[in-house]
Design an enzyme around this catalytic site. Structure first.
Site, mmCIF file in Angstrom:
data_model
loop_
_atom_site.group_PDB
_atom_site.id
_atom_site.type_symbol
_atom_site.label_atom_id
_atom_site.label_comp_id
_atom_site.label_asym_id
_atom_site.label_seq_id
_atom_site.Cartn_x
_atom_site.Cartn_y
_atom_site.Cartn_z
ATOM 1 N N HIS A 307 98.712 18.532 122.940
ATOM 2 C CA HIS A 307 98.209 18.679 121.574
ATOM 3 C C HIS A 307 96.916 19.483 121.621
ATOM 4 C CE1 HIS A 307 97.027 17.657 117.494
ATOM 5 N NE2 HIS A 307 98.290 17.339 117.318
ATOM 6 N N ASP A 364 105.588 13.776 117.893
ATOM 7 C CA ASP A 364 106.990 14.195 117.835
ATOM 8 C C ASP A 364 107.837 13.657 118.975
ATOM 9 O OD1 ASP A 364 106.734 15.726 115.505
ATOM 10 O OD2 ASP A 364 105.786 17.328 116.629
HETATM 11 N N1 CMC Z 1 104.493 21.401 128.719
HETATM 12 C C1 CMC Z 1 103.958 22.011 129.804
HETATM 13 N N2 CMC Z 1 102.720 22.543 129.857
HETATM 14 C C2 CMC Z 1 101.977 22.439 128.747
HETATM 15 C C3 CMC Z 1 102.448 21.814 127.573
HETATM 16 C C4 CMC Z 1 103.752 21.280 127.586
HETATM 17 N N3 CMC Z 1 104.248 20.676 126.500
HETATM 18 N N4 CMC Z 1 101.487 21.865 126.626
HETATM 19 C C5 CMC Z 1 100.440 22.505 127.172
HETATM 20 N N5 CMC Z 1 100.741 22.846 128.470
HETATM 21 C C6 CMC Z 1 99.832 23.511 129.434
HETATM 22 C C7 CMC Z 1 99.715 25.004 129.150
HETATM 23 O O1 CMC Z 1 100.691 25.734 129.883
HETATM 24 C C8 CMC Z 1 98.304 25.271 129.630
HETATM 25 O O2 CMC Z 1 98.317 25.295 131.029
HETATM 26 P P1 CMC Z 1 97.296 26.286 131.850
HETATM 27 O O3 CMC Z 1 95.927 25.788 131.527
HETATM 28 O O4 CMC Z 1 97.693 26.138 133.272
HETATM 29 O O5 CMC Z 1 97.555 27.676 131.299
HETATM 30 C C9 CMC Z 1 97.540 24.018 129.203
HETATM 31 O O6 CMC Z 1 98.519 22.970 129.209
HETATM 32 C C10 CMC Z 1 96.879 24.113 127.833
HETATM 33 O O7 CMC Z 1 97.901 24.440 126.893
HETATM 34 P P2 CMC Z 1 97.699 25.420 125.661
HETATM 35 O O8 CMC Z 1 99.024 26.042 125.330
HETATM 36 O O9 CMC Z 1 96.544 26.344 125.917
HETATM 37 O O10 CMC Z 1 97.264 24.391 124.550
HETATM 38 P P3 CMC Z 1 97.306 24.623 122.987
HETATM 39 O O11 CMC Z 1 96.249 23.757 122.430
HETATM 40 O O12 CMC Z 1 97.218 26.089 122.670
HETATM 41 O O13 CMC Z 1 98.770 24.137 122.554
HETATM 42 C C11 CMC Z 1 100.577 22.749 121.896
HETATM 43 C C12 CMC Z 1 99.043 22.878 122.018
HETATM 44 C C13 CMC Z 1 100.903 21.506 121.074
HETATM 45 C C14 CMC Z 1 101.116 23.974 121.126
HETATM 46 C C15 CMC Z 1 101.197 22.665 123.307
HETATM 47 O O14 CMC Z 1 100.713 21.524 123.986
HETATM 48 C C16 CMC Z 1 102.724 22.667 123.278
HETATM 49 O O15 CMC Z 1 103.330 23.740 123.236
HETATM 50 N N6 CMC Z 1 103.373 21.459 123.261
HETATM 51 C C17 CMC Z 1 104.811 21.363 123.126
HETATM 52 C C18 CMC Z 1 105.193 21.510 121.648
HETATM 53 C C19 CMC Z 1 104.874 20.271 120.853
HETATM 54 O O16 CMC Z 1 105.165 19.155 121.247
HETATM 55 N N7 CMC Z 1 104.292 20.496 119.644
HETATM 56 C C20 CMC Z 1 103.990 19.391 118.708
HETATM 57 C C21 CMC Z 1 102.534 19.171 118.551
HETATM 58 S S1 CMC Z 1 102.177 17.624 117.705
HETATM 59 C C22 CMC Z 1 102.792 17.813 116.097
HETATM 60 C C23 CMC Z 1 101.885 18.630 115.300
HETATM 61 O O17 CMC Z 1 100.926 18.054 114.733
HETATM 62 O O18 CMC Z 1 102.089 19.839 115.224
#
Ligand code: CMC
Length: 428
Positions: A307, A364
């Site tokens: 998240h 989710d």
């Molecule tokens: N699986 C594997 N690696 C992950 C995941 C995941 N679900 N989420 C984040 N990471 C890793 C990412 O690769 C990065 O690694 P590194 O530092 O080595 O590059 C690190 O964790 C930070 O991730 P980020 O993408 O920079 O974080 P963000 O804040 O931009 O993204 C997120 C947040 C929710 C989009 C992401 O965690 C994700 O894609 N999760 C899966 C989709 C999901 O479940 N979304 C629902 C969110 S909750 C409902 C809502 O309110 O929207």
């Protein structure tokens, strides 16, 4: 004396006020930064940028705290109802009994939609995703109620649009589903409460008596409360952004639905179940999928994990996980993907990659398992999220309007070609 922060750049020093919120969150106000220094800030994805001051929802991602208007989410999910929470979010205070009764009655009186909506529905191919249908139908309200295009509507007129949205969204959501499966739509039943009416419009068949199961209606009400607001996330920021141009409230909410649709946001609930099903079909090896999620050359991510703001357990996920166990046992449903989900969660929470990045299950991860047990089809999961988030979007839109916020318009750092001369095509 109030706090300030200093920036030094090219030998000059600039001072900016620091403001502090009621929960001691501090922010540097950089509104004058460009005027005084020629600089702008660059923050793709707004990871560290506050877009507004808001009095609606407080979220502390490090501590795993979520409160609506000061009330704890776990308390609201146990003791309140979705309509009461909607009132709280939109009008700022919990309603008295008389206010609650009047609010519920007014919503009930607006559940019916114009018959021409059926013509719009009929124009969609039967395989249309219900989120696209829902956002289109919500936007179509701007055509049925063109007075909403007037940016100078009175508070009373605005309130009518708010009531219409809360009342008609369940009708649209259920009709999008009925249209997809080729069944005739059900009209709203104004003798029922919000969730029971929605369930009847979803599941009643023309030749059969239908009575919703109170366990299902109560579980649904709780899920809607848990989704009702989440401060400045992607869809809410979209609602505020579209609203800031003074477009109709219906257009702003429709835009929010579209923003929610993506798998990184609300669409994740559908993706989680699809992922769990794929793991099951592939032999149920959770570790294999964990390794895929960690592999930077593999686009696969563990859906329902991670998240932007929670770096601790998402408090909603905790409540939903417990509710999933309760609902499945009360309905006598066994779902093999629940076991896979628990196994995956356990493996991820004990894996260094997920520990280092503070990746926990989000709202989710378990919600789809409950929706499935309630009989809601997978491609309707994000529609359920939208139904729950509606009061939050409305409250945020209303706050943006009441605060007279300026049009949302970020800047950029241009990195394209510098000026060059046009050359005719036959000389190129
Ligand atoms: N699986 C594997 N690696 C992950 C995941 C995941 N679900 N989420 C984040 N990471 C890793 C990412 O690769 C990065 O690694 P590194 O530092 O080595 O590059 C690190 O964790 C930070 O991730 P980020 O993408 O920079 O974080 P963000 O804040 O931009 O993204 C997120 C947040 C929710 C989009 C992401 O965690 C994700 O894609 N999760 C899966 C989709 C999901 O479940 N979304 C629902 C969110 S909750 C409902 C809502 O309110 O929207």
């Amino acid at each position: 004396m109030s706090d300030s922060a200093k920036l030094s750049y090219k030998g000059q020093e600039y001072e900016f006020p620091v403001i502090t919120g009621t929960e001691n969150e501090s922010a540097i106000e950089i509104g004058k930064l460009r005027d005084v220094s020629g600089l702008i800030t660059l923050d793709p994805g707004y990871k560290n940028t506050g877009a507004t001051k808001s009095a609606i929802t407080f979220l502390d991602g490090e501590e795993g705290i979520l409160r609506y208007r000061g009330y704890k989410i776990d308390e609201l999910s146990k003791k309140s109802t979705f309509l009461e929470v909607a009132y709280l979010l939109i009008y700022g205070e919990l309603p008295t009994q008389a206010e609650y009764d009047a609010f519920s009655k007014e919503i009930t009186q607006h559940t019916l939609v114009h018959e021409d909506i059926k013509k719009i529905l009929a124009g969609f191919p039967s395989n249309a995703h219900p989120m696209g249908v829902l956002s289109s139908l919500i936007c179509s309200l701007s055509a049925f109620y063109p007075d909403s295009l007037n940016p100078n509507q009175t508070d009373e007129e605005i309130n009518l649009s708010i009531i219409r949205l809360l009342a008609k969204m369940p009708t649209f959501a259920a009709w999008a589903f009925k249209n997809k499966i080729g069944h005739p739509v059900n009209y709203p039943d104004n003798n029922l409460d919000y969730c029971a009416n929605f369930l009847k419009m979803m599941f009643a068949l023309p030749a059969e008596q239908y009575e919703s199961d109170p366990v299902v209606a109560t579980a649904l009400d709780k899920l809607l409360i848990l989704h009702a607001d989440h401060e400045q996330n992607c869809s809410t920021s979209t609602v505020r952004m579209v609203g800031s141009s003074q477009a109709s409230i219906y257009a702003a909410i429709s835009a929010g639905i579209n923003a929610l649709w993506g798998p990184l946001h609300g669409g994740a609930n559908q993706s989680v179940i699809e992922m769990l099903e794929a793991i099951k079909a592939d032999g149920g090896d959770a570790k294999k999928y964990l390794d895929k999620a960690k592999d930077k050359n593999d686009p696969f991510r563990l859906m329902g994990f991670g998240h932007r703001v929670y770096k601790n357990f998402d408090p909603r996920a905790k409540i939903i996980k417990q509710a999933a166990d309760e609902v499945l046992s009360r309905l006598g449903v066994t779902d093999p993907v629940l076991e896979i989900a628990k196994e995956l969660e356990y493996a991820a929470l004990n894996d260094q990659y997920f520990i280092d990045r503070k990746l926990y299950p989000n709202v989710d991860f378990y919600s789809g398992i409950i929706y499935r047990a309630l009989g809601i089809p997978t491609d309707m999961f994000t529609v359920m999220f939208a139904l729950g988030r509606l009061p939050g979007w409305i409250a945020q839109w209303k706050e943006m309007r009441e605060n007279k916020e300026p049009i949302g318009r970020p800047r950029q750092v241009y990195v394209g070609a510098t000026e060059r001369e046009y050359v005719f095509i036959n000389k190129r």
